[in-house]
Write an enzyme that holds these catalytic residues in place. Structure first.
Site, PDB file in Angstrom:
ATOM      1  N   GLY A   1      30.765  46.534  41.190  1.00 37.23           N
ATOM      2  CA  GLY A   1      30.925  45.268  40.473  1.00 37.23           C
ATOM      3  C   GLY A   1      29.708  44.362  40.467  1.00 37.23           C
TER       4      GLY A   1
ATOM      5  N   ASP B   1      30.827  40.462  42.733  1.00 33.39           N
ATOM      6  CA  ASP B   1      31.060  39.966  41.382  1.00 33.39           C
ATOM      7  C   ASP B   1      32.038  38.804  41.369  1.00 33.39           C
ATOM      8  OD1 ASP B   1      33.187  41.587  42.137  1.00 33.39           O
ATOM      9  OD2 ASP B   1      33.133  42.876  40.378  1.00 33.39           O
TER      10      ASP B   1
ATOM     11  N   ASP C   1      38.356  36.727  44.792  1.00 34.70           N
ATOM     12  CA  ASP C   1      39.721  36.633  44.272  1.00 34.70           C
ATOM     13  C   ASP C   1      40.656  36.291  45.436  1.00 34.70           C
ATOM     14  OD1 ASP C   1      41.808  36.948  42.398  1.00 34.70           O
ATOM     15  OD2 ASP C   1      42.000  39.074  42.819  1.00 34.70           O
TER      16      ASP C   1
ATOM     17  N   LYS D   1      37.892  32.779  41.699  1.00 37.49           N
ATOM     18  CA  LYS D   1      39.264  32.434  41.262  1.00 37.49           C
ATOM     19  C   LYS D   1      39.928  31.772  42.459  1.00 37.49           C
ATOM     20  CE  LYS D   1      40.430  36.492  38.480  1.00 37.49           C
ATOM     21  NZ  LYS D   1      41.242  37.712  38.539  1.00 37.49           N
TER      22      LYS D   1
ATOM     23  N   PHE E   1      42.837  37.902  34.394  1.00 38.19           N
ATOM     24  CA  PHE E   1      42.066  39.121  34.664  1.00 38.19           C
ATOM     25  C   PHE E   1      40.889  39.197  33.693  1.00 38.19           C
ATOM     26  CE2 PHE E   1      40.908  43.565  34.581  1.00 38.19           C
ATOM     27  CZ  PHE E   1      40.800  43.808  35.935  1.00 38.19           C
ATOM     28  N   VAL E   2      39.683  39.274  34.255  1.00 36.47           N
ATOM     29  CA  VAL E   2      38.480  39.254  33.421  1.00 36.47           C
ATOM     30  C   VAL E   2      37.673  40.545  33.562  1.00 36.47           C
ATOM     31  CG1 VAL E   2      38.264  36.735  33.395  1.00 36.47           C
ATOM     32  CG2 VAL E   2      37.194  38.037  35.239  1.00 36.47           C
TER      33      VAL E   2
ATOM     34  N   ASP F   1      35.119  45.347  35.870  1.00 33.27           N
ATOM     35  CA  ASP F   1      35.707  46.436  35.087  1.00 33.27           C
ATOM     36  C   ASP F   1      37.225  46.373  35.032  1.00 33.27           C
ATOM     37  OD1 ASP F   1      36.074  47.134  37.901  1.00 33.27           O
ATOM     38  OD2 ASP F   1      36.771  49.067  37.158  1.00 33.27           O
TER      39      ASP F   1
ATOM     40  N   ARG G   1      32.102  47.198  32.069  1.00 30.86           N
ATOM     41  CA  ARG G   1      31.090  46.610  32.968  1.00 30.86           C
ATOM     42  C   ARG G   1      29.845  46.194  32.199  1.00 30.86           C
ATOM     43  NH1 ARG G   1      32.751  47.452  38.351  1.00 30.86           N
ATOM     44  NH2 ARG G   1      33.709  49.457  38.810  1.00 30.86           N
TER      45      ARG G   1
HETATM   46  P1  IMP Z   1      39.458  40.221  46.563  1.00 33.55           P
HETATM   47  O1  IMP Z   1      39.306  41.168  47.707  1.00 33.55           O
HETATM   48  O2  IMP Z   1      40.899  40.088  46.129  1.00 33.55           O
HETATM   49  O3  IMP Z   1      38.774  38.895  46.720  1.00 33.55           O
HETATM   50  O4  IMP Z   1      38.858  40.930  45.299  1.00 33.55           O
HETATM   51  C1  IMP Z   1      37.553  41.135  45.079  1.00 33.55           C
HETATM   52  C2  IMP Z   1      37.397  42.346  44.197  1.00 33.55           C
HETATM   53  O5  IMP Z   1      38.507  42.474  43.284  1.00 33.55           O
HETATM   54  C3  IMP Z   1      36.196  42.187  43.326  1.00 33.55           C
HETATM   55  O6  IMP Z   1      35.092  42.811  43.930  1.00 33.55           O
HETATM   56  C4  IMP Z   1      36.603  42.887  42.052  1.00 33.55           C
HETATM   57  O7  IMP Z   1      36.253  44.249  42.136  1.00 33.55           O
HETATM   58  C5  IMP Z   1      38.086  42.826  41.997  1.00 33.55           C
HETATM   59  N1  IMP Z   1      38.615  41.811  41.049  1.00 33.55           N
HETATM   60  C6  IMP Z   1      39.247  40.666  41.343  1.00 33.55           C
HETATM   61  N2  IMP Z   1      39.573  39.979  40.240  1.00 33.55           N
HETATM   62  C7  IMP Z   1      39.133  40.717  39.198  1.00 33.55           C
HETATM   63  C8  IMP Z   1      39.159  40.526  37.772  1.00 33.55           C
HETATM   64  O8  IMP Z   1      39.657  39.533  37.199  1.00 33.55           O
HETATM   65  N3  IMP Z   1      38.579  41.518  37.030  1.00 33.55           N
HETATM   66  C9  IMP Z   1      38.020  42.625  37.579  1.00 33.55           C
HETATM   67  N4  IMP Z   1      37.956  42.830  38.912  1.00 33.55           N
HETATM   68  C10 IMP Z   1      38.520  41.887  39.706  1.00 33.55           C
HETATM   69 MG    MG Z   2      34.386  44.942  42.741  1.00 35.02          MG
END
Ligand code: IMP
Ligand code: MG
Length: 193
Positions: free
Chosen positions: A53, A109, A112, A140, A161-162, A168, A174
């Site tokens: 990412g 990237d 979340d 987010k 979701f982006v 991706d 990507r």
């Molecule tokens: P976290 O562990 O939930 O903070 O997620 C981080 C990872 O989730 C990022 O590195 C992304 O790969 C993926 N991710 C989270 N939200 C999105 C989205 O909206 N689009 C695509 N990938 C996302």
């Molecule tokens: Mg990622």
């Protein structure tokens, strides 16, 4: 002669809306690069990009930072072709550089739920770096499950979701130069409709 006809399919057709334009990303990267440079002074930075990412974001951001840089990548998986993260992030490929006593800048990237970055930061801290900072293109905030704030954030975005600019859906999109909301009917399973 080169054809001027539009291709039958453009990836942007799959977007409901563009959230962050290519021009906005370019402008923001300049400021982020300056902020990071100011934070590190003349120090060398050991950058760890979370792939896949963070590949596009890191490549462009690092060219805005004049400091000496060592670059490594780490591979984490948590998504597996779905739009919501599930389970604990898995470490698929670990570091190759020694980071003891180094100033580490971890790049992802998007922030979340916060699970990925908190797991990776803990792994990195076990190797006794001099410092660890984090930088994400997108944040987010509303989705956090684990308390975590990044030191450098490109853009705050809503809970949608982006895709694009490194992000991706099932490994696609990507290479889009902007960040956009994927049309809900193209998400499988459709969780944001
Ligand atoms: P976290 O562990 O939930 O903070 O997620 C981080 C990872 O989730 C990022 O590195 C992304 O790969 C993926 N991710 C989270 N939200 C999105 C989205 O909206 N689009 C695509 N990938 C996302
Ligand atoms: Mg990622």
């Amino acid at each position: 002669m080169m054809s001027t006809a539009k291709p039958a399919y453009a990836q942007t057709d799959d977007l409901e809306a563009i959230l962050v334009s290519e021009a906005a990303i370019k402008r923001r990267l300049k400021k982020l690069g300056a902020d990071i440079t100011a934070a590190y002074g003349k120090e060398e930075i050991t950058v760890i990009a979370i792939i896949n990412g963070a590949i596009l974001f890191s490549a462009d951001l690092l060219r805005q930072i004049p400091n000496p840089i060592r670059l490594d990548c780490i591979r984490i998986s948590s998504y597996r072709n779905q739009t919501r993260s599930h389970g604990k992030p898995q470490l698929l490929h670990s570091l190759t550089l020694d980071i003891a006593n180094r100033h580490v800048l971890l790049i992802d990237d998007i922030l979340d739920t916060g699970k990925t970055l908190s797991v990776v930061v803990n792994l990195i801290k076990k190797q006794n770096p001099a410092s660890v900072r984090t930088c994400v293109l997108l944040d987010k905030k509303g989705r956090r499950e684990v308390e975590f704030e990044a030191d450098f954030v490109g853009f705050q975005i809503p809970d949608r979701f982006v895709v694009g600019y490194g992000l991706d859906f099932a490994e696609r999109y990507r290479n889009l130069p902007c960040v956009g909301i994927l049309k809900p009917h193209l998400q499988n399973p459709p969780e944001w409709a």
